[in-house]
Design an enzyme around this catalytic site. Structure first.
Site, PDB file in Angstrom:
ATOM      1  CG  HIS A 194      -0.600   9.768   0.844  1.00 17.71           C
ATOM      2  ND1 HIS A 194      -0.672   9.753   2.220  1.00 17.71           N
ATOM      3  CD2 HIS A 194      -1.730   9.167   0.414  1.00 17.71           C
ATOM      4  CE1 HIS A 194      -1.796   9.169   2.593  1.00 17.71           C
ATOM      5  NE2 HIS A 194      -2.443   8.805   1.515  1.00 17.71           N
ATOM      6  CG  HIS A 242      -1.650   1.265   1.474  1.00 14.04           C
ATOM      7  ND1 HIS A 242      -1.337   2.159   2.485  1.00 14.04           N
ATOM      8  CD2 HIS A 242      -2.711   1.804   0.822  1.00 14.04           C
ATOM      9  CE1 HIS A 242      -2.181   3.168   2.451  1.00 14.04           C
ATOM     10  NE2 HIS A 242      -3.015   2.981   1.452  1.00 14.04           N
TER      11      HIS A 242
END
Length: 578
Positions: free
Chosen positions: A173, A127
């Site tokens: 992100h 992830h």
């Protein structure tokens, strides 16, 4: 107060009287040696072969294999460059059993069927694969991608965003303060290291925040960099996923089909069937700002341009992603017209299993299910992976830069099948039983198998720890925790006695574990140094798939908190199934 191993060794002459004797072989080892040598002082290749077949259950071993073992041990222990001696003495035999290169606890080669569709496998999945630390402000880099691939991870995630001038692509992100890395750098590193640890396919999960022209640019980058590595699916989408064997040395793209793509009519009949959705939109925790921005971008697209761009980009997508926007039950509906990936945050997945457990397992018999950590895990912690595996979720996505028991389990699961990154799901998860029912992980099941584990001894802490957290004035008092993690009825932990004041602890204790679903069980092993009244010091760990354990007396290497090998730190154990 703590100090390093060097300062500890300087205190060996103190009144503590630390026991530093080199460990003698356990009685079971001596007994086996005497039995198979018929009381003689040396073991021949024929006798070693018999031991390997009858005690170690290595039924396919040949005398020639035993000869190679003898040659290797003789050369290493006696520095004999020419193979002159064709036998092992007791110490040689003991050295062989303690060698994790020659006597490892699980099979080091790929041995499972690799010709089934991708949905039949648990897949080693990362992830936010580009993050070096926490989820808020850690640096984005290609280094974590390289580390993951070298560990055997097969599914990576990249979050693609436009740069400030909207003419290039960055990986970062979103909605955080993570310094970005260029997409091109990530792609080049993936190409270079993709098949370092495994020949089986790398799945590149793209969280796409790009305009159509940048989607086309991303597609050109991937085609130019990956070249013939990139897999192009059949036009019109797949009825069934290809197998890992079919996709050897290929990079497979998984993302949302672009708006207006040729897949739209087929895959977007409902949100459950793959309507434009990234992992972010597979969760109803989206912020209003995020939803608004996505809508504004879509409304601002130039349709004439996008008609050309989506042809290039969508042609790369092998695994279209779906979402749960219109509800979990609809998202889990089986679409007989094609296959897809559904991504759920861990809380939504928990809700899905509580409400629609049967539907979840049925869905994963054909499609891919990806679970990823909740947003509050800003420190890159992880959830218990068994929550996903028990319901057939193939892609249990983990923060590989974290550490802790959950990550140890992940490492343990994917030590299976030769560490290739794909572990075949048990048949009972892929097929209904005689009554037409699917597997129910919450059901009370009968005992299927009993595992006996004997912990003999350990060694290597005196050389394996360059720096240690062992207590300054107290000698090591090692003990081992041994247990099972798996379905609810199989979970248990036990521990040995504390072995006082020694670097080479000798426990010689046996434990028995009754298992209802051994196919999904992991053997957990942890060593600690008893440190009353403070917290006990961590001294090594490993997890091993129960279904892969090799019977007999085995050498078990240990790892640190982050899953890195502790050089020389090894346990001698015995495994036996009833």
């Amino acid at each position: 107060m703590k100090r390093d191993m060097g300062s500890y060794k300087m205190g060996l002459c103190c009144s503590d009287k630390l026991r530093m004797n080199r460990g003698a072989p356990p009685q079971d080892v001596v007994t086996a040696f005497v039995e198979y040598t018929e009381g003689r002082s040396h073991m021949t290749a024929e006798q070693l072969c018999r031991f390997l077949v009858e005690v170690q259950d290595e039924t396919e071993v040949l005398v020639s294999d035993a000869e190679k073992i003898i040659e290797r041990i003789t050369c290493e222990r006696h520095h004999i460059t020419k193979f002159l001696r064709h036998t092992l003495n007791l110490d040689d035999f003991f050295s062989f059993l303690f060698s994790d290169d020659l006597n490892h606890p699980i099979d080091s080669k790929v041995h499972q069927d690799m010709a089934s569709p991708l949905s039949h496998y648990f897949i080693y999945t990362s992830h936010n694969s580009y993050l070096t630390g926490n989820q808020i402000n850690s640096e984005c880099s290609d280094v974590p991608l390289i580390k993951a691939l070298k560990r055997g991870v097969r599914a990576l995630e990249l979050d693609m965003w436009p740069n400030s001038t909207k003419d290039d692509i960055l990986v970062l992100h979103g909605w955080a303060w993570t310094p970005p890395v260029e997409l091109v750098k990530c792609l080049r590193s993936i190409k270079e290291h993709a098949f370092y640890a495994s020949a089986y396919p790398v799945i590149l999960t793209l969280e796409d925040h790009l305009t159509p022209d940048l989607q086309a640019k991303a597609a050109e980058m991937m085609k130019e960099i990956f070249m013939d590595m990139v897999y192009f699916p059949e036009a019109g989408g797949l009825k069934e996923f290809p197998s890992p064997e079919d996709l050897k040395y290929k990079i497979v793209i998984s993302t949302k089909p672009p708006k207006g793509s040729l897949r739209k009519d087929k895959d977007s009949e409902s949100d459950a069937s793959g309507k434009a959705s990234s992992d972010v939109s597979a969760d109803d925790e989206k912020t209003e700002e995020e939803t608004s921005e996505a809508k504004n971008e879509e409304d601002g697209f130039d349709q004439e341009s996008s008609n050309l761009d989506f042809l290039t980009y969508s042609r790369l997508i092998t695994i279209p992603s779906g979402n749960a926007k219109n509800g979990l039950k609809e998202a889990l509906t089986i679409d007989n017209g094609g296959v897809r990936r559904l991504s759920l945050r861990e809380q939504k997945f928990k809700k899905a299993t509580e409400m629609y457990g049967t539907e979840v397992i049925k869905f994963t018999q054909k499609n891919l299910l990806r679970i990823y950590p909740k947003a509050t895990r800003v420190n890159s912690s992880n959830y218990r992976p068994y929550n996903g595996w028990m319901y057939g979720a193939q892609m249990v996505a983990f923060n590989m830069q974290g550490y802790g028991r959950a990550l140890w389990m992940m490492h343990g699961m994917f030590r299976g099948n030769g560490g290739c990154g794909y572990v075949k799901k048990p048949d009972f998860m892929m097929n209904n039983n005689l009554s037409g029912e699917v597997f129910n992980p919450k059901a009370k099941l009968p005992i299927k198998k009993t595992l006996k584990v004997k912990v003999y001894m350990g060694k290597g802490w005196d050389s394996g720890f360059q720096r240690t957290c062992f207590n300054t004035w107290s000698s090591p008092n090692f003990y081992t925790r041994v247990g099972i993690t798996g379905v609810r009825g199989d979970k248990v932990m036990k521990k040995t006695k504390k072995e006082q004041k020694t670097w080479e602890p000798f426990w010689n204790e046996e434990f028995e574990f009754q298992l209802t679903v051994p196919e999904l069980a992991l053997l957990r092993i942890e060593v600690h140094d008893y440190n009353m009244p403070e917290k006990d010091d961590f001294s090594g760990q490993t997890c091993l798939p129960v279904s892969e354990l090799r019977q007999g007396i085995r050498s078990v290497p240990l790892y640190d908190r982050k899953g890195e090998r502790l050089v020389s730190v090894t346990l001698l154990m015995r495994f036996h199934f009833l």
